[in-house]
Design a protein around this motif. Structure first.
Motif, mmCIF file in Angstrom:
data_model
loop_
_atom_site.group_PDB
_atom_site.id
_atom_site.type_symbol
_atom_site.label_atom_id
_atom_site.label_comp_id
_atom_site.label_asym_id
_atom_site.label_seq_id
_atom_site.Cartn_x
_atom_site.Cartn_y
_atom_site.Cartn_z
ATOM 1 N N HIS A 86 0.830 -1.206 0.000
ATOM 2 C CA HIS A 86 0.000 0.000 0.000
ATOM 3 C C HIS A 86 0.868 1.262 0.000
ATOM 4 O O HIS A 86 2.034 1.227 0.375
ATOM 5 C CB HIS A 86 -0.968 -0.005 1.184
ATOM 6 N N VAL A 87 0.276 2.355 -0.456
ATOM 7 C CA VAL A 87 0.984 3.634 -0.487
ATOM 8 C C VAL A 87 0.652 4.427 0.771
ATOM 9 O O VAL A 87 -0.461 4.364 1.295
ATOM 10 C CB VAL A 87 0.617 4.443 -1.752
ATOM 11 N N ASP A 88 1.615 5.173 1.264
ATOM 12 C CA ASP A 88 1.427 5.940 2.496
ATOM 13 C C ASP A 88 0.480 7.125 2.333
ATOM 14 O O ASP A 88 -0.081 7.601 3.313
ATOM 15 C CB ASP A 88 2.778 6.441 3.022
ATOM 16 N N TRP A 89 0.296 7.607 1.110
ATOM 17 C CA TRP A 89 -0.512 8.791 0.890
ATOM 18 C C TRP A 89 -2.014 8.521 0.805
ATOM 19 O O TRP A 89 -2.811 9.446 0.704
ATOM 20 C CB TRP A 89 -0.044 9.546 -0.357
ATOM 21 N N MET A 90 -2.416 7.249 0.886
ATOM 22 C CA MET A 90 -3.837 6.898 0.789
ATOM 23 C C MET A 90 -4.355 6.455 2.145
ATOM 24 O O MET A 90 -3.786 5.553 2.760
ATOM 25 C CB MET A 90 -4.008 5.766 -0.234
ATOM 26 N N PRO A 91 -5.429 7.078 2.649
ATOM 27 C CA PRO A 91 -6.000 6.614 3.925
ATOM 28 C C PRO A 91 -6.460 5.156 3.822
ATOM 29 O O PRO A 91 -7.033 4.758 2.816
ATOM 30 C CB PRO A 91 -7.201 7.536 4.148
ATOM 31 N N ILE A 92 -6.187 4.379 4.856
ATOM 32 C CA ILE A 92 -6.514 2.958 4.881
ATOM 33 C C ILE A 92 -7.417 2.690 6.081
ATOM 34 O O ILE A 92 -7.188 3.209 7.167
ATOM 35 C CB ILE A 92 -5.224 2.104 5.026
ATOM 36 N N ASP A 93 -8.432 1.867 5.892
ATOM 37 C CA ASP A 93 -9.295 1.446 7.002
ATOM 38 C C ASP A 93 -8.546 0.365 7.784
ATOM 39 O O ASP A 93 -8.537 -0.797 7.404
ATOM 40 C CB ASP A 93 -10.614 0.911 6.464
ATOM 41 N N LYS A 94 -7.923 0.774 8.859
ATOM 42 C CA LYS A 94 -7.094 -0.160 9.638
ATOM 43 C C LYS A 94 -7.914 -1.089 10.517
ATOM 44 O O LYS A 94 -7.352 -1.979 11.163
ATOM 45 C CB LYS A 94 -6.061 0.621 10.450
ATOM 46 N N SER A 95 -9.225 -0.940 10.526
ATOM 47 C CA SER A 95 -10.065 -1.887 11.272
ATOM 48 C C SER A 95 -10.235 -3.204 10.502
ATOM 49 O O SER A 95 -10.655 -4.198 11.064
ATOM 50 C CB SER A 95 -11.436 -1.285 11.575
ATOM 51 N N LEU A 96 -9.892 -3.175 9.207
ATOM 52 C CA LEU A 96 -9.981 -4.383 8.384
ATOM 53 C C LEU A 96 -8.749 -5.251 8.570
ATOM 54 O O LEU A 96 -7.674 -4.758 8.901
ATOM 55 C CB LEU A 96 -10.121 -4.008 6.912
ATOM 56 N N LYS A 97 -8.892 -6.522 8.314
ATOM 57 C CA LYS A 97 -7.770 -7.461 8.338
ATOM 58 C C LYS A 97 -6.721 -7.026 7.310
ATOM 59 O O LYS A 97 -7.068 -6.625 6.206
ATOM 60 C CB LYS A 97 -8.309 -8.858 8.003
#
Length: 101
Positions: A86-97
């Motif tokens: 994944h790229v650092d500049w994109m928000p990620i839903d960290k609640s997902l596996k």
């Protein structure tokens, strides 16, 4: 590879058992491309839209780009796959596996 194919920070795919998917029109416009070892991407030869993904890793499944689906679907996101890419500049839903490639 999905990020570059779609020109987006990530792609949301929805997976279905291949027996659940029936194309009702436009099958003559569908073209498959061997994108990497053991994987193919399906796209529209008329407009170029990237529509499908299938691979040996998820045998028996057809993944459809969620952005191509009209209307609601019967499931919610379950995981961030290839998280190690994944790229650092994109928000990620960290609640997902988080699943690495």
């Amino acid at each position: 590879m999905c990020r570059k194919t779609h020109g987006a920070g990530y792609v949301t795919w929805v997976g279905f058992d291949t027996t659940q998917v029936n194309l009702t029109r436009g099958e003559d416009q569908l073209c498959w491309f061997d994108s990497s070892e053991g994987a193919q991407r399906g796209f529209c030869r008329k407009c170029g839209s990237s529509l499908f993904f299938r691979s040996e890793r998820w045998a028996g499944e057809l993944h459809i780009a969620l952005g191509c689906v009209d209307g609601a679907i019967d499931r919610t996101p379950q995981a961030n796959v290839f998280f190690d890419k994944h790229v650092d500049w994109m928000p990620i839903d960290k609640s997902l596996k988080q699943v690495d490639g």
